[in-house]
Motif scaffolding. Structure first.
Motif, PDB file in Angstrom:
ATOM      1  N   GLN A  82       0.962  -1.346  -0.051  1.00  0.00           N
ATOM      2  CA  GLN A  82      -0.075  -0.090   0.007  1.00  0.00           C
ATOM      3  C   GLN A  82       0.849   1.340  -0.039  1.00  0.00           C
ATOM      4  N   ILE A  83       1.970   1.383   0.844  1.00  0.00           N
ATOM      5  CA  ILE A  83       2.647   2.335   0.695  1.00  0.00           C
ATOM      6  C   ILE A  83       3.549   2.530  -0.328  1.00  0.00           C
ATOM      7  N   GLY A  84       3.908   1.426  -0.906  1.00  0.00           N
ATOM      8  CA  GLY A  84       4.729   1.646  -2.185  1.00  0.00           C
ATOM      9  C   GLY A  84       3.890   1.972  -3.333  1.00  0.00           C
ATOM     10  N   ILE A  85       2.532   1.389  -3.469  1.00  0.00           N
ATOM     11  CA  ILE A  85       1.718   1.980  -4.644  1.00  0.00           C
ATOM     12  C   ILE A  85       1.626   3.465  -4.445  1.00  0.00           C
ATOM     13  N   ALA A  86       1.189   4.007  -3.366  1.00  0.00           N
ATOM     14  CA  ALA A  86       1.106   5.378  -3.060  1.00  0.00           C
ATOM     15  C   ALA A  86       2.335   6.213  -3.572  1.00  0.00           C
ATOM     16  N   GLU A  87       3.544   5.502  -2.958  1.00  0.00           N
ATOM     17  CA  GLU A  87       4.762   6.399  -3.224  1.00  0.00           C
ATOM     18  C   GLU A  87       5.101   6.487  -4.907  1.00  0.00           C
ATOM     19  N   LEU A  88       4.588   5.604  -5.612  1.00  0.00           N
ATOM     20  CA  LEU A  88       4.451   5.488  -7.023  1.00  0.00           C
ATOM     21  C   LEU A  88       3.440   6.277  -7.668  1.00  0.00           C
TER      22      LEU A  88
END
Length: 303
Positions: free
Chosen positions: A60-66
């Protein structure tokens, strides 16, 4: 023509792609969060049948950061194969989202999602493999040792999904793989070839942990009883007596060896209390690298 790629197995990417993704993960890790947004406008469904800490948070954090958007759905909301057939879930979600990240009880569910869906499917853990964990592991090894080629990885414990993906992923980056496990708990032999035609893994099945770690640069362990095997807990604890990875076993490994565990740990079983804080442990770095490795996978499949 539909050219979508799925990541159900570590063999779904070639050895060259594996190395490239490790390098890209290092770049993403070094860059300020949010500086690259290749998932801008992309929607990702997180479909989880099993509990999760590292996998859910890192995705979830990775998707948001991308730059993307994620939607989490648990078992009660979807009920793969129970409330609705996998084929219907795949077809419906493909009309809403650009990617499905699935953490499932049965690998067959992943195969169905990929077969009937029109968007990339990522294996966030199945009973057969855990390729996202392996990508984070390989990234951690590359960071710790400055290379992967020629290193020896000794896996101590159950030949489970994590061991299977490591067995197939290690040779793609030039590593040797040995496993020490009691008879009956070795990885299934039919998983011993890479479907992508890459280097065929040479698996050294051993029984004694000391034999496996004698020249190991990486010593890796996991729980003796995985999710779904809880009914076998007492039997497995008896079978794995003598397979605890502790400081004494690490002292028998090669100079500079690191200790790895994908977590969660069952303290008092595969490791003693405090082992994840051992001076040779990179377990927390390994956990944090789930974020960066998965960002590289997401970018590769969606951008």
């Amino acid at each position: 023509m539909n050219t979508k790629r799925d990541f159900l197995s570590i063999t779904d990417i070639s050895p060259a792609e594996t190395r490239r993704l490790i390098g890209r993960a290092q770049e993403l890790k070094a860059a300020p969060a949010g500086s690259a947004t290749p998932l801008a406008g992309k929607r990702v469904a997180l479909l989880f049948e099993k509990p999760s800490l590292r996998t859910r948070v890192s995705f979830q954090i990775g998707i948001a950061e991308l730059g993307g958007f994620s939607l989490y759905m648990g078992q009660d909301e979807v009920g793969l194969g129970r409330r609705e057939p996998v084929s219907d879930v795949a077809r419906v979600l493909s009309g809403y989202v650009d990617c499905i990240v699935a953490r499932v009880n049965s690998h067959d569910s992943l195969v169905g999602l990929a077969e009937y869906g029109g968007v990339p499917v990522i294996n966030a853990l199945s009973d057969l493999e855990h390729p996202c964990q392996t990508m984070a592991d390989l990234l951690t090894i590359a960071e710790t040792h400055g290379k992967t080629d020629g290193l020896n990885l000794a896996y101590i414990g159950d030949g489970n999904n994590v061991a299977r993906s490591l067995c197939l992923g290690a040779p793609a980056v030039g590593m040797n793989f040995a496993i020490a496990a009691p008879h009956g708990y070795q990885p299934a032999s039919e998983r011993g070839a890479r479907a992508d035609g890459g280097p065929r893994p040479t698996v050294h099945p051993l029984v004694r942990p000391a034999d496996a770690v004698s020249d190991a640069n990486v010593v890796y362990t996991d729980v003796w009883t995985s999710m779904g095997d809880e009914a076998e807990t007492a039997e497995r604890i008896r079978a794995f007596q003598g397979y605890t990875v502790d400081g004494a076993l690490m002292a028998q490994a090669a100079a500079g060896a690191c200790f790895m565990h994908d977590m969660p740990a069952h303290y008092g079983e595969e490791v003693p209390p405090g082992m994840l804080e051992h001076p040779q442990s990179v377990a927390y770095q390994q956990a944090h690298n789930r974020l960066h490795a998965q960002k590289a996978v997401l970018e590769f499949l969606l951008a």
